[in-house]
Scaffold this motif. Structure first.
Motif, short mmCIF file in Angstrom:
data_model
loop_
_atom_site.label_atom_id
_atom_site.label_comp_id
_atom_site.label_asym_id
_atom_site.label_seq_id
_atom_site.Cartn_x
_atom_site.Cartn_y
_atom_site.Cartn_z
N GLN A 38 35.47 64.39 49.43
CA GLN A 38 34.19 63.66 50.10
C GLN A 38 34.45 62.44 50.89
O GLN A 38 33.62 61.75 51.43
CB GLN A 38 33.44 63.45 49.17
N ALA A 62 32.34 61.54 54.43
CA ALA A 62 31.12 61.23 54.15
C ALA A 62 31.14 59.62 54.56
O ALA A 62 30.13 59.12 55.26
CB ALA A 62 30.36 61.32 52.93
N GLY A 108 21.20 54.01 50.74
CA GLY A 108 21.67 55.31 50.67
C GLY A 108 22.96 55.62 50.44
O GLY A 108 23.35 56.51 49.68
N TRP A 109 24.00 54.79 50.91
CA TRP A 109 25.51 55.04 50.82
C TRP A 109 25.80 54.96 49.41
O TRP A 109 26.52 55.58 48.77
CB TRP A 109 25.99 53.99 51.70
N ALA A 151 24.05 54.98 46.60
CA ALA A 151 23.42 56.24 45.85
C ALA A 151 24.16 57.39 46.06
O ALA A 151 24.37 58.21 45.14
CB ALA A 151 21.92 56.47 46.35
N ALA A 152 24.41 57.78 47.41
CA ALA A 152 25.41 58.81 47.60
C ALA A 152 26.91 58.79 46.84
O ALA A 152 27.46 59.99 46.41
CB ALA A 152 25.41 59.20 48.99
N SER A 153 27.31 57.53 46.75
CA SER A 153 28.80 57.32 46.31
C SER A 153 28.65 57.81 44.56
O SER A 153 29.86 57.79 44.18
CB SER A 153 29.16 56.04 46.48
N ALA A 195 28.10 60.40 43.18
CA ALA A 195 28.55 61.99 43.06
C ALA A 195 30.22 61.86 43.15
O ALA A 195 30.77 62.75 42.38
CB ALA A 195 28.11 62.81 44.22
#
Length: 608
Positions: A44, A47, A151-152, A154-156, A158
């Motif tokens: 990932q 991203a 948002g960065w 929050a996405a991290s 996963a």
């Protein structure tokens, strides 16, 4: 399904594990967890690099100097590129054997520390962006940049949530930069913003902990499934080999077991037309050969079935090796002489700690195998002292063993090239292999005998043998004289009429006086009528529900403590007798004349 030490913890630790091993820690599971986290970060990685480019474009469009934007975005992309390469290297290193740089510390712990460090550097550089640029941006760009960075974070989850500590460190660095940026931009509600960010981090940390628990549980289930699959695969291989062995047995038995029965059937028909004694003697000799062949075949199957059922146990005692070998050679010598072979005994004086009967079976099977596959020359038994112990070698000058079948000759019911013309089921060498394991011997090991033939080597480890200065034969000798059984009165009990009649006929030929009964009731009635009985021979499984063991006890109440023996086809009875649960001898069906005669001779000597 799992060991107690591998139960899932209620809350995974939020701090790195200490350098010393934690009691009950599953290093294999932690290694898999670390590899999973590294794999997620490597896969990932595009991203955050894409997010860096988006933020850079927003900064440039919001009024930030281009050179400053480049000064931030180029190192950011470089940091993530280097981080990806390094994490990929660390992931591959987890599968390599060996310890970590510090002795006693598992490799995964060192990888975790470097993982935290690399992720912390990346988070700090991303967090520097809002602190650096926020004060010079327009209001819309400030809001857009803050939204992208939140948002960065929050996405991290996963990617970094496998280790909640790594996620918290990374998120705190980025969101701290956001708070500093708004402070530099003159936001009056900085305290409120910090509280909101702390609440956000707390919620995300809780989510990261739950995610980590799911990952650990998933890895544990996968390990259990892999173990079950491996066990199932091994069980399938064992079952396939067993099925293959049964197929080989059926292929061989369908031919070899029918041959002597076919011969007996034809010879039995001829007996009706015999009109002279010489003809009867010739037919009897031919029938004896067929019976002997049939007895050997069934004997091999029965012996192997006992080993399969773990009904054989070894009773270890010290025996002299050379007399044992000499005795086995005497037994096999007639077979060897019929083929013109010479048997050579080069065994040194030594003693073995073994079971005499089982070890004799090993020697006889090896000698029988050597004689079977040797058409001319010699069969030799010799010993030598090697690094692993005393080596006993049975060699021959026969056809040898092709290299492509050497790995199969110890499989059940396997017969090598050319064996179809020879009697046997392919159980001789498998029985040797199993008995050697029971006797704690190393081997058998098959090899070429130079310049021609084959060699089978057995090795007695140092604790199982010792030198012997004497060659005195301490093994009981075979009965050479024909025992005189005349007048011996024997009560025979068997619910199978033909078997009982055959036994009585044999005993009459030997001069005995048999009295027969087909049930326990009839045997007890007969015992009360007889003045005296010397021996009781009883089948174990009687049709009226009584066992031979019970019947012998009741007959002894009537006749006194006279010698008795059981005749049975159940290997469990023989095992019980060997363990001391049955006090009298046990003969297994089919009973050989010599065995029965030798036992009756012992009984008669006891009476005399």
């Amino acid at each position: 399904m799992t060991h107690p030490s591998a139960e899932r913890p209620r809350d995974p630790p939020m701090t790195p594990a200490p350098a010393a091993d934690t009691p009950g820690e599953d290093h294999a599971l932690e290694t898999e967890r670390m590899a999973f986290a590294l794999g997620q970060s490597v896969r990932q990685n595009f991203a955050p690099m894409a997010a860096c480019v988006v933020v850079a474009l927003a900064l440039a469009g919001g009024g930030a100097p281009i050179w400053q934007v480049l000064l931030w975005v180029v190192p950011a992309l470089g940091i993530y590129w280097v981080r990806r390469r390094r994490l990929d290297t660390l992931r591959r290193s987890l599968g390599e054997p060996g310890a970590a740089a510090a002795a006693g510390t598992p490799r995964w712990r060192w990888v975790l520390r470097e993982y935290i460090g690399l992720t912390g550097v990346a988070g700090a550089w991303v967090g520097a962006c809002p602190a650096w640029f926020m004060s010079g941006l327009s209001g819309g760009t400030q809001l857009f940049t803050s939204t992208v960075l939140c948002g960065w974070v929050a996405a991290s989850l996963a990617v970094l949530g496998v280790y909640p500590l790594v996620f918290v460190v990374y998120s705190a660095l980025i969101l701290t930069g956001v708070a500093l940026g708004w402070a530099y931009a003159g936001l009056s509600q900085v305290i409120e913003l910090l509280l909101v960010e702390l609440a956000f981090i707390a919620v995300m940390a809780r989510s990261a902990r739950d995610f980590s628990q799911r990952v650990i549980e998933g890895l544990r289930i996968r390990r259990e499934n892999d173990a079950l699959m491996a066990a199932a695969q091994q069980a399938r291989l064992v079952a396939d080999e067993a099925n293959a062995a049964k197929s080989r047995f059926l292929a061989v038995a369908s031919h070899d077991l029918r041959q002597p029965l076919h011969a007996l059937s034809l010879l039995n028909g001829l007996l009706v037309h015999v009109d002279t004694v010489p003809k009867a003697r010739e037919l009897a000799n031919q029938m004896a050969q067929s019976i002997h062949a049939l007895d050997r075949l069934f004997g091999a199957v029965l012996d192997f079935s006992k080993l399969e059922a773990s009904a054989v146990s070894a009773e270890l005692q010290w025996i002299r090796l050379r007399p044992m070998v000499e005795r086995c050679m005497q037994i096999m010598n007639a077979h060897a002489q019929a083929k013109g072979l010479v048997m050579v005994n080069r065994v040194a004086s030594a003693e073995l700690l073994t079971d005499a009967l089982l070890f004799e079976r090993v020697l006889r099977n090896l000698l029988d195998n050597a004689i079977k596959y040797t058409s001319s020359g010699t069969v030799t038994v010799e010993t030598s002292e090697g690094p692993r112990g005393l080596e006993l070698v049975v060699s021959d000058t026969g056809c040898g063993i092709p290299a492509n079948v050497r790995g199969h000759i110890f499989k059940e019911y396997y017969q090598g090239p050319g064996a179809r013309q020879m009697p046997g089921l392919g159980l001789g060498l498998p029985i040797v292999r199993r008995l050697c394991g029971l006797l704690r011997l190393i081997g058998p090991e098959a090899s070429d005998n130079q310049p021609q033939g084959s060699r089978f080597t057995l090795i007695a480890p140092p604790m199982l043998w010792r030198p012997s200065g004497s060659s005195e034969d301490t093994i009981p000798q075979l009965l050479n004289d024909t025992p005189d059984l005349a007048g011996l009165r024997i009560l025979c009990v068997d619910d199978d009429g033909p078997s009982l009649a055959a036994l009585a006929s044999v005993l009459r030929v030997w001069g005995c006086q048999p009295h027969t009964a087909t049930s326990a009731k009839q045997a007890l009635a007969l015992a009360s009528e007889l003045d005296y009985v010397d021996v009781i021979l009883s089948d174990q499984d009687l049709s009226d529900g009584e066992t031979g063991v019970e019947l012998i006890g009741r007959l002894r109440d009537v006749l006194g403590e006279i010698p008795a023996a059981l005749v049975t086809g159940d290997p469990a009875i023989l095992a019980a007798q060997r363990q001391g649960d049955i006090e009298f001898p046990v003969l297994t069906k089919p009973v050989r004349h010599d065995d029965l005669k030798a036992m009756l001779h012992v009984f008669k000597e006891l009476e005399d």
